[in-house]
Scaffold this active site. Structure first.
Site, short mmCIF file in Angstrom:
data_model
loop_
_atom_site.label_atom_id
_atom_site.label_comp_id
_atom_site.label_asym_id
_atom_site.label_seq_id
_atom_site.Cartn_x
_atom_site.Cartn_y
_atom_site.Cartn_z
N ASN A 98 0.81 -1.22 0.00
CA ASN A 98 0.00 0.00 0.00
C ASN A 98 0.84 1.27 0.00
O ASN A 98 0.34 2.35 -0.33
CB ASN A 98 -0.95 0.01 1.20
CG ASN A 98 -2.23 -0.75 0.91
OD1 ASN A 98 -2.64 -0.88 -0.25
ND2 ASN A 98 -2.87 -1.28 1.95
N VAL A 337 -3.93 -9.47 5.23
CA VAL A 337 -3.68 -9.08 3.84
C VAL A 337 -2.31 -8.41 3.68
O VAL A 337 -1.88 -8.10 2.57
CB VAL A 337 -4.85 -8.18 3.35
CG1 VAL A 337 -4.63 -7.62 1.97
CG2 VAL A 337 -6.15 -9.01 3.33
N HIS A 338 -1.61 -8.20 4.75
CA HIS A 338 -0.22 -7.73 4.72
C HIS A 338 -0.03 -6.45 3.90
O HIS A 338 1.01 -6.28 3.25
CB HIS A 338 0.73 -8.82 4.18
CG HIS A 338 0.44 -10.17 4.72
ND1 HIS A 338 -0.13 -11.16 3.99
CD2 HIS A 338 0.61 -10.69 5.96
CE1 HIS A 338 -0.30 -12.24 4.73
NE2 HIS A 338 0.15 -11.97 5.92
N CYS A 339 -1.03 -5.57 3.91
CA CYS A 339 -0.93 -4.28 3.19
C CYS A 339 -0.69 -4.47 1.70
O CYS A 339 -0.15 -3.56 1.06
CB CYS A 339 0.15 -3.38 3.77
SG CYS A 339 -0.09 -2.93 5.47
N ALA A 340 -1.00 -5.63 1.15
CA ALA A 340 -0.77 -5.86 -0.29
C ALA A 340 -2.05 -6.45 -0.90
O ALA A 340 -2.10 -7.63 -1.25
CB ALA A 340 0.43 -6.78 -0.49
#
Ligand SMILES: Cc1ncc(COP(=O)(O)O)c(C=O)c1O
Length: 381
Positions: A98, A337-340
């Protein structure tokens, strides 16, 4: 406790690095570059030493073009907002964090730019062809991650940069996950600017990172303020690094980064990487052999990857897997979602994300074996 969340931040740091930084800070802790007294000059010299170390580490010729900031997110904002103008087009990839996606989305929502994201293939790689297919006459920037923080795959940034150079398009690389794990030579790889963060595989503290800019690229100032230079002028200083640094630097962070870098250099990036690939392979082999565990994009030879692996257990929410690993097995991982988000959309895991294991310089075979045994127990109910 077994810590396998090193892609979020490495833990622990190398022995004595933070203590040494703190000791130096106690001696030098004034505002570097502000004032002409001896201590301010010595603090400024200490910062410049780390600039030189960072430039040398990344194969960049001009230490003054290492602009320190808070982290990779900060550096990526500096690059993206400082390079794109109204009417420009940018290309990124569907692997992005992100910290790339959101600045691009923001500029699009504001009607300033358009952008496209190149897909990754079955191996988790964005091919140079996939990037090239999206280039337009008005493309002014390609910004891409070097290593995916979900899949651990390392991207062919040098070949992308070679193709973009033929069209005069700069390639900005997000090295948040790769810096310190895989060798990076900006000059040899044709990278125009590189964003790094101190607290991951450079083994520094949080709150320090930066943008390394090659002489071929000019990044416009997007934050304005005090630089300690030309203070009578209302125009922000345009010489690097102050062009991209406004306000008082995080001196303690810079010193910590310097110590972390010294640790990485002493170990050797290649040696650290080889060790992590061996552990990653052991982890992948163990997890892939468990009924009901799906490992994402980690088939075959893992050489060249960073120590990150995403998986899921059939029928169990990743949040629950993470909670059981933590509560019952004392193993720390990252879930979600690991910022991705685009990676997870393409993996079909956007609703719940995945369980991410990530290794560091202090991970051991015993840690990996304990993680595999815990996952076997969880998958077996
Ligand atoms: C690929 C990638 N890019 C950027 C970032 C942002 O790093 P920071 O939080 O240090 O700004 C991360 C952090 O997780 C990352 O994995």
């Amino acid at each position: 406790m077994i810590y396998l969340d090193n892609a979020a931040t490495t833990f622990p740091k190398a022995p004595r690095t933070l203590e040494r930084a703190l000791e130096r800070y106690r001696d030098l802790g004034v505002s570097p570059g502000r004032g002409s007294h001896d201590l301010a000059l010595r603090a400024g010299d200490a910062v410049d030493e780390v600039r030189s170390a960072v430039a040398a580490f990344f194969g960049a010729p001009e230490p003054e073009r290492v602009a320190f900031g808070a982290n990779a997110t900060d550096a990526l904002n500096t690059a993206i907002l400082g390079l794109l103008r109204p009417g420009d087009h940018a290309v990124a990839t569907r692997l992005e964090h992100n910290s790339v996606l959101r600045p691009l989305h923001h500029l699009t929502q504001a009607g300033v730019i358009a952008w496209d994201a190149a897909p990754f293939d079955e191996r988790g790689i964005v091919t140079p062809d996939a990037v090239e297919a999206l280039l337009r006459p008005e493309t002014r920037l390609v910004v891409m991650t070097h290593a995916s923080n979900v899949l651990g795959t390392v991207q062919p940034v040098a070949e992308v940069a070679r193709r973009c150079a033929a069209r005069g398009i700069p390639v900005v690389v997000d090295a948040a996950q790769s810096a310190g794990q895989v060798p990076i030579d900006m000059a040899a790889m044709g990278i125009a600017a590189l964003a790094f963060t101190g607290h991951k595989s450079l083994y520094g503290p949080p709150g320090i990172g930066g943008l390394v800019v090659m002489p071929s690229l000019e990044v416009a100032t997007t934050r304005f303020g005090g630089t300690g230079v030309d203070s009578a002028s209302l125009v922000h200083t345009q010489a690097y690094p102050l062009r991209l640094e406004a306000g008082t630097l995080n001196l303690l962070g810079v010193l910590g980064l310097g110590e972390g870098l010294a640790f990485v250099r002493a170990q050797g990036v290649e040696a650290l990487h080889a060790r992590e690939v061996a552990l990653l392979t052991r982890l992948r082999d163990g997890l892939a052999a468990i009924d009901g565990v799906t490992v994402y994009r980690a088939d075959g030879d893992l050489a060249g990857r960073v120590g990150v692996l995403a998986c899921n257990v059939a029928g169990i929410d990743p949040e629950d897997v993470g909670a059981i690993l933590d509560g019952d097995f004392d193993i720390a991982v990252r879930v979600g979602v690991h910022c991705a988000p685009l990676v997870h959309r393409d993996l079909g895991t956007i609703e719940r994300g995945s369980v991410r294991f990530s290794l560091g310089a202090f991970s051991t075979e015993a840690d990996v074996d304990a993680a595999v045994a815990a996952m076997r127990a969880i998958a077996g109910g």
